[in-house]
Scaffold this motif. Structure first.
Motif, PDB file in Angstrom:
ATOM      1  N   MET A   1       0.849  -1.201   0.000  1.00 44.79           N
ATOM      2  CA  MET A   1       0.000   0.000   0.000  1.00 44.79           C
ATOM      3  C   MET A   1       0.885   1.252   0.000  1.00 44.79           C
ATOM      4  O   MET A   1       1.787   1.387   0.819  1.00 44.79           O
ATOM      5  CB  MET A   1      -0.911  -0.003   1.241  1.00 44.79           C
ATOM      6  CG  MET A   1      -2.048   0.996   1.137  1.00 44.79           C
ATOM      7  SD  MET A   1      -3.452   0.522   2.194  1.00 44.79           S
ATOM      8  CE  MET A   1      -3.074   1.425   3.694  1.00 44.79           C
ATOM      9  N   THR A   2       0.644   2.153  -0.930  1.00 45.24           N
ATOM     10  CA  THR A   2       1.450   3.365  -1.043  1.00 45.24           C
ATOM     11  C   THR A   2       0.571   4.583  -0.748  1.00 45.24           C
ATOM     12  O   THR A   2      -0.556   4.677  -1.237  1.00 45.24           O
ATOM     13  CB  THR A   2       2.006   3.506  -2.470  1.00 45.24           C
ATOM     14  OG1 THR A   2       2.584   2.263  -2.842  1.00 45.24           O
ATOM     15  CG2 THR A   2       3.062   4.607  -2.534  1.00 45.24           C
ATOM     16  N   ILE A   3       1.098   5.521   0.049  1.00 45.72           N
ATOM     17  CA  ILE A   3       0.380   6.754   0.356  1.00 45.72           C
ATOM     18  C   ILE A   3       0.966   7.886  -0.483  1.00 45.72           C
ATOM     19  O   ILE A   3       2.158   8.173  -0.402  1.00 45.72           O
ATOM     20  CB  ILE A   3       0.496   7.104   1.859  1.00 45.72           C
ATOM     21  CG1 ILE A   3      -0.150   5.996   2.701  1.00 45.72           C
ATOM     22  CG2 ILE A   3      -0.172   8.446   2.157  1.00 45.72           C
ATOM     23  CD1 ILE A   3       0.041   6.178   4.190  1.00 45.72           C
ATOM     24  N   LYS A   4       0.099   8.502  -1.319  1.00 45.41           N
ATOM     25  CA  LYS A   4       0.551   9.622  -2.149  1.00 45.41           C
ATOM     26  C   LYS A   4      -0.083  10.918  -1.646  1.00 45.41           C
ATOM     27  O   LYS A   4      -1.275  11.161  -1.887  1.00 45.41           O
ATOM     28  CB  LYS A   4       0.165   9.371  -3.613  1.00 45.41           C
ATOM     29  CG  LYS A   4       0.878   8.152  -4.209  1.00 45.41           C
ATOM     30  CD  LYS A   4       0.333   7.800  -5.572  1.00 45.41           C
ATOM     31  CE  LYS A   4       0.750   8.782  -6.643  1.00 45.41           C
ATOM     32  NZ  LYS A   4       0.357   8.301  -8.002  1.00 45.41           N
ATOM     33  N   PRO A   5       0.704  11.780  -0.962  1.00 43.14           N
ATOM     34  CA  PRO A   5       0.123  13.015  -0.412  1.00 43.14           C
ATOM     35  C   PRO A   5      -0.444  13.906  -1.519  1.00 43.14           C
ATOM     36  O   PRO A   5       0.079  13.938  -2.631  1.00 43.14           O
ATOM     37  CB  PRO A   5       1.315  13.700   0.269  1.00 43.14           C
ATOM     38  CG  PRO A   5       2.329  12.617   0.466  1.00 43.14           C
ATOM     39  CD  PRO A   5       2.141  11.664  -0.680  1.00 43.14           C
ATOM     40  N   LEU A   6      -1.493  14.640  -1.174  1.00 42.68           N
ATOM     41  CA  LEU A   6      -2.128  15.562  -2.124  1.00 42.68           C
ATOM     42  C   LEU A   6      -1.664  16.997  -1.864  1.00 42.68           C
ATOM     43  O   LEU A   6      -1.277  17.349  -0.758  1.00 42.68           O
ATOM     44  CB  LEU A   6      -3.643  15.492  -1.985  1.00 42.68           C
ATOM     45  CG  LEU A   6      -4.269  14.188  -2.486  1.00 42.68           C
ATOM     46  CD1 LEU A   6      -5.724  14.083  -2.036  1.00 42.68           C
ATOM     47  CD2 LEU A   6      -4.191  14.088  -4.015  1.00 42.68           C
ATOM     48  N   ARG A   9       1.115  18.623   0.690  1.00 44.13           N
ATOM     49  CA  ARG A   9       1.356  17.786   1.861  1.00 44.13           C
ATOM     50  C   ARG A   9       2.562  16.858   1.666  1.00 44.13           C
ATOM     51  O   ARG A   9       2.908  16.492   0.553  1.00 44.13           O
ATOM     52  CB  ARG A   9       0.106  16.971   2.181  1.00 44.13           C
ATOM     53  CG  ARG A   9      -0.998  17.870   2.713  1.00 44.13           C
ATOM     54  CD  ARG A   9      -2.110  17.095   3.321  1.00 44.13           C
ATOM     55  NE  ARG A   9      -3.188  17.995   3.734  1.00 44.13           N
ATOM     56  CZ  ARG A   9      -4.120  18.478   2.907  1.00 44.13           C
ATOM     57  NH1 ARG A   9      -4.133  18.138   1.633  1.00 44.13           N
ATOM     58  NH2 ARG A   9      -5.044  19.284   3.370  1.00 44.13           N
ATOM     59  N   VAL A  74      -1.302   8.698  10.589  1.00 46.31           N
ATOM     60  CA  VAL A  74      -1.938   7.592   9.884  1.00 46.31           C
ATOM     61  C   VAL A  74      -1.158   6.319  10.179  1.00 46.31           C
ATOM     62  O   VAL A  74       0.047   6.339  10.384  1.00 46.31           O
ATOM     63  CB  VAL A  74      -1.987   7.828   8.352  1.00 46.31           C
ATOM     64  CG1 VAL A  74      -2.948   8.959   8.030  1.00 46.31           C
ATOM     65  CG2 VAL A  74      -0.621   8.133   7.780  1.00 46.31           C
ATOM     66  N   LEU A  83       0.925  12.889   8.105  1.00 48.24           N
ATOM     67  CA  LEU A  83       0.675  13.679   6.902  1.00 48.24           C
ATOM     68  C   LEU A  83       0.531  15.134   7.322  1.00 48.24           C
ATOM     69  O   LEU A  83      -0.330  15.460   8.132  1.00 48.24           O
ATOM     70  CB  LEU A  83      -0.617  13.216   6.222  1.00 48.24           C
ATOM     71  CG  LEU A  83      -0.512  12.046   5.243  1.00 48.24           C
ATOM     72  CD1 LEU A  83      -1.867  11.417   5.031  1.00 48.24           C
ATOM     73  CD2 LEU A  83       0.087  12.475   3.905  1.00 48.24           C
TER      74      LEU A  83
ATOM     75  N   ILE B  65      -7.171   9.086   2.269  1.00 45.95           N
ATOM     76  CA  ILE B  65      -7.119   9.327   3.710  1.00 45.95           C
ATOM     77  C   ILE B  65      -7.605  10.745   3.941  1.00 45.95           C
ATOM     78  O   ILE B  65      -7.098  11.693   3.341  1.00 45.95           O
ATOM     79  CB  ILE B  65      -5.685   9.161   4.263  1.00 45.95           C
ATOM     80  CG1 ILE B  65      -5.228   7.709   4.101  1.00 45.95           C
ATOM     81  CG2 ILE B  65      -5.625   9.574   5.735  1.00 45.95           C
ATOM     82  CD1 ILE B  65      -3.766   7.492   4.455  1.00 45.95           C
ATOM     83  N   LEU B  90      -6.266  14.217   2.489  1.00 45.42           N
ATOM     84  CA  LEU B  90      -4.826  14.408   2.704  1.00 45.42           C
ATOM     85  C   LEU B  90      -3.969  13.645   1.713  1.00 45.42           C
ATOM     86  O   LEU B  90      -2.887  14.102   1.341  1.00 45.42           O
ATOM     87  CB  LEU B  90      -4.472  13.960   4.119  1.00 45.42           C
ATOM     88  CG  LEU B  90      -5.292  14.583   5.237  1.00 45.42           C
ATOM     89  CD1 LEU B  90      -4.951  13.917   6.557  1.00 45.42           C
ATOM     90  CD2 LEU B  90      -5.053  16.070   5.319  1.00 45.42           C
ATOM     91  N   ALA B  91      -4.445  12.445   1.292  1.00 45.48           N
ATOM     92  CA  ALA B  91      -3.586  11.604   0.459  1.00 45.48           C
ATOM     93  C   ALA B  91      -4.436  10.567  -0.267  1.00 45.48           C
ATOM     94  O   ALA B  91      -5.552  10.254   0.148  1.00 45.48           O
ATOM     95  CB  ALA B  91      -2.534  10.900   1.314  1.00 45.48           C
ATOM     96  N   ILE B  92      -3.868  10.071  -1.367  1.00 48.39           N
ATOM     97  CA  ILE B  92      -4.445   8.942  -2.088  1.00 48.39           C
ATOM     98  C   ILE B  92      -3.666   7.693  -1.701  1.00 48.39           C
ATOM     99  O   ILE B  92      -2.443   7.738  -1.539  1.00 48.39           O
ATOM    100  CB  ILE B  92      -4.382   9.172  -3.619  1.00 48.39           C
ATOM    101  CG1 ILE B  92      -5.323  10.329  -4.011  1.00 48.39           C
ATOM    102  CG2 ILE B  92      -4.717   7.907  -4.394  1.00 48.39           C
ATOM    103  CD1 ILE B  92      -5.390  10.595  -5.505  1.00 48.39           C
ATOM    104  N   VAL B  93      -4.385   6.581  -1.514  1.00 41.96           N
ATOM    105  CA  VAL B  93      -3.749   5.308  -1.155  1.00 41.96           C
ATOM    106  C   VAL B  93      -3.844   4.374  -2.351  1.00 41.96           C
ATOM    107  O   VAL B  93      -4.926   4.249  -2.942  1.00 41.96           O
ATOM    108  CB  VAL B  93      -4.452   4.689   0.074  1.00 41.96           C
ATOM    109  CG1 VAL B  93      -3.839   3.348   0.417  1.00 41.96           C
ATOM    110  CG2 VAL B  93      -4.366   5.641   1.254  1.00 41.96           C
ATOM    111  N   GLU B  94      -2.740   3.734  -2.716  1.00 39.04           N
ATOM    112  CA  GLU B  94      -2.760   2.835  -3.873  1.00 39.04           C
ATOM    113  C   GLU B  94      -2.276   1.437  -3.493  1.00 39.04           C
ATOM    114  O   GLU B  94      -1.487   1.286  -2.569  1.00 39.04           O
ATOM    115  CB  GLU B  94      -1.868   3.409  -4.978  1.00 39.04           C
ATOM    116  CG  GLU B  94      -2.515   4.630  -5.639  1.00 39.04           C
ATOM    117  CD  GLU B  94      -1.659   5.163  -6.783  1.00 39.04           C
ATOM    118  OE1 GLU B  94      -0.534   4.687  -6.952  1.00 39.04           O
ATOM    119  OE2 GLU B  94      -2.134   6.078  -7.484  1.00 39.04           O
TER     120      GLU B  94
END
Lengths: 94, 94, 94, 94, 94, 94, 94
Positions: A1-6, A9, A74, A83, B65, B90-94
């Protein structure tokens, strides 16, 4: 699982305090100083945020000091991250 | 009944935490970790919000998230959703 | 008596929750879910509000979900309405 | 004595609630519904307010609904008025 | 000693309430209505305030109604005055 | 040691209240009126502050009335001063 | 380990109060005045902060007075520092 900040952030992870003192003695948890240094794990794309153009200057791998209490914790696959906005990162540590 | 978010808002639905642990044991509710990951169900059109042009970058189906406590909970035909601003994701999770 | 909202305000009226369940049983008041859906009864002209141009996108008859606690309740000829800014309307329900 | 509101302010006076019910019974004070409708008595010139140009759209004689708690109560020659910003007037009643 | 207000500030002095009632009876202090009308004693030069150009429209000698609680009370040679922003003056009384 | 205020700040020092009354009686401390008049001791260079250009209009030696509670008290070589923004100075006294 | 402040931030270190009085007597800790003067140890690059261009005017080695309570305390290799915005530095001391 990868978290990509928007937006503006970044995702950071607190670094463990060194478990040995200078003299080599291993410290129990309570004696360890709470670390304030974190590592940048992922960086958002920046862009327009509240009407201002934000350019991301932080990079993955940067060691940083973050504003206390800023951001959202998180928990992903058992690991804890934070985040927060790039603007809540106060300094880079080298 | 369909909910169409207005302006820079998105509609999200919290994802259920996995009910089995890695070893296959089914956990009772209290032992399950509270999920922080939600799925985007609907996205507003964006546009001028408080004098700033907001472009929607989230898409239906994104796993995200969200900032805790942000937004308004709505209950539609027995299901619970949250309506919140794109900026509170805050972020997208993939 | 007609209420004509000013600037970016809209007048909404909460819709009564359905008084019958799926199985046809009539529910007493306390058992009814508090409705979150309202109908737009009147829409202001929009225009400059706090230095920003606001275009009204809501129409009379729209079913909407409003931000809780937003706006001012008014009682006109025995009926209760709420006056609130268009920006406090979160979504349209269809 | 005449009160001339400054900038984007208007002077309003709460209208007395009707003292008779539909059936013609005169109600004592406590039974009367607190009125929310006021009449515009004087209108300021508008102009630049906090960096924004404000055009006055209200006219003397307009019946209006004002935001509760907004404004300053003034007592002039035994009569009570309220001075508040045009933006705190929510709707016109016709 | 002369007080010269800075920027968009004005110096006002509360006017004494009339000490006689219509019937000519002199009222003790507690029975007098607290006056809300003040006289402008000095006016600042205006100019840029928080990035906005402020033009002073009040003149020395104007009778005004000020926002309650706004401003700072000053005591000069035994007399009490209030220093407040022009924007906290609600209306002129004529 | 010299204190040079930064940006739009000024350094002021409260003036001692006159220690003699009109009749020449020397008052003990508690009986003296707390002074509200201060003298400007140093003036910052002005310039861009929060996106607005600030021009300094105060000069060293000006007698001023400052907003109560504004600013930071500093103690230098036994003397007490206050550092505050020019905008927190309400008036000049002559 | 080096701390490099980001954006409009500076790193300062409180200066120890002189341990001797004028008469040469060494004071115990509690009798020492709490110092308000700090030394600038590192200065961020400035640039766009919340939509405003910030030029850094402070230099390493400047003795400064900082706004109390502003900033974040950091402890690096046993030494305590404070990270705060340039705008929270009130004055330079020479």
């Amino acid at each position: 699982m990868t978290i990509k900040p928007l937006a503006d952030r970044v995702l950071i992870k607190l670094l463990e305090a060194e478990e040995k003192t200078a003299s080599g003695i291993i410290l129990p948890d309570a004696a360890k100083e709470k670390p304030q240094v974190a590592e940048v794990v992922a960086v958002g794309p920046g862009g327009m945020v509240d009407g201002n153009e934000v350019v991301m200057t932080l990079k993955v791998g940067d060691k940083v000091i973050a504003s206390k209490y800023a951001g959202t914790e998180v928990k992903v696959e058992g690991e804890e991250f934070t985040l927060l906005r790039q603007n809540d990162i106060l300094a880079i540590v080298e």
